[in-house]
Write a protein that holds these residues in place. Structure first.
Motif, PDB file in Angstrom:
ATOM      1  N   PHE A  21      -9.158   6.723  -2.611  1.00 15.49           N
ATOM      2  CA  PHE A  21      -8.177   5.925  -3.347  1.00 15.49           C
ATOM      3  C   PHE A  21      -8.000   4.554  -2.703  1.00 15.49           C
ATOM      4  O   PHE A  21      -7.895   3.540  -3.396  1.00 15.49           O
ATOM      5  N   CYS A  24     -10.741   2.234  -3.599  1.00 11.94           N
ATOM      6  CA  CYS A  24     -10.658   1.824  -5.005  1.00 11.94           C
ATOM      7  C   CYS A  24      -9.473   0.895  -5.259  1.00 11.94           C
ATOM      8  O   CYS A  24      -9.248   0.476  -6.393  1.00 11.94           O
ATOM      9  N   GLY A  25      -8.694   0.614  -4.212  1.00 12.73           N
ATOM     10  CA  GLY A  25      -7.545  -0.274  -4.366  1.00 12.73           C
ATOM     11  C   GLY A  25      -6.297   0.399  -4.905  1.00 12.73           C
ATOM     12  O   GLY A  25      -5.339  -0.271  -5.279  1.00 12.73           O
ATOM     13  N   ARG A  26      -6.284   1.701  -4.918  1.00 12.20           N
ATOM     14  CA  ARG A  26      -5.131   2.466  -5.411  1.00 12.20           C
ATOM     15  C   ARG A  26      -4.296   2.893  -4.201  1.00 12.20           C
ATOM     16  O   ARG A  26      -4.269   4.049  -3.804  1.00 12.20           O
ATOM     17  N   PHE A  27      -3.597   1.904  -3.633  1.00 13.39           N
ATOM     18  CA  PHE A  27      -2.965   2.068  -2.336  1.00 13.39           C
ATOM     19  C   PHE A  27      -1.793   3.051  -2.322  1.00 13.39           C
ATOM     20  O   PHE A  27      -1.608   3.773  -1.345  1.00 13.39           O
ATOM     21  N   GLN A  28      -0.997   3.083  -3.372  1.00 11.29           N
ATOM     22  CA  GLN A  28       0.138   4.012  -3.402  1.00 11.29           C
ATOM     23  C   GLN A  28      -0.348   5.461  -3.440  1.00 11.29           C
ATOM     24  O   GLN A  28       0.189   6.319  -2.733  1.00 11.29           O
ATOM     25  N   GLU A  29      -1.355   5.724  -4.248  1.00 13.48           N
ATOM     26  CA  GLU A  29      -1.924   7.078  -4.290  1.00 13.48           C
ATOM     27  C   GLU A  29      -2.573   7.426  -2.955  1.00 13.48           C
ATOM     28  O   GLU A  29      -2.466   8.559  -2.480  1.00 13.48           O
ATOM     29  N   ALA A  30      -3.234   6.448  -2.368  1.00 11.84           N
ATOM     30  CA  ALA A  30      -3.861   6.669  -1.068  1.00 11.84           C
ATOM     31  C   ALA A  30      -2.809   7.034  -0.028  1.00 11.84           C
ATOM     32  O   ALA A  30      -3.026   7.942   0.784  1.00 11.84           O
ATOM     33  N   ALA A  58      -0.462  -0.420   1.401  1.00 11.74           N
ATOM     34  CA  ALA A  58       0.556   0.008   0.448  1.00 11.74           C
ATOM     35  C   ALA A  58       1.895  -0.694   0.678  1.00 11.74           C
ATOM     36  O   ALA A  58       2.840  -0.505  -0.073  1.00 11.74           O
TER      37      ALA A  58
END
Length: 72
Positions: A21, A24-30, A58
């Protein structure tokens, strides 16, 4: 990916998902997955370093700093 983490419930699965994540730039999910990885017993310095990177991305600077300290 979430199903894999829930089935295995180990730090490695959560860490892999968190890093994917993050990349992929999906920091909150990461960040959520990194938290689960740490809860699952991830005590390796690499995990703490990665978690620090993820939390910083995030926007959670305090948690990132704590993870960096633990990684050292």
């Amino acid at each position: 990916m979430r199903r894999e983490c829930q089935c295995r419930r180990d730090s490695g699965a959560w860490e892999t998902a968190a890093w994917a994540f993050f990349r992929c730039g999906r920091f909150q999910e990461a960040a959520k997955h990194a938290t689960e990885a740490l809860r699952a017993g991830g005590g390796e310095p690499r995990l703490w370093r990665r978690a620090a990177e993820i939390y910083a991305a995030a926007g959670d600077r305090l948690r990132a700093a704590r993870c960096r300290q633990i990684a050292e």
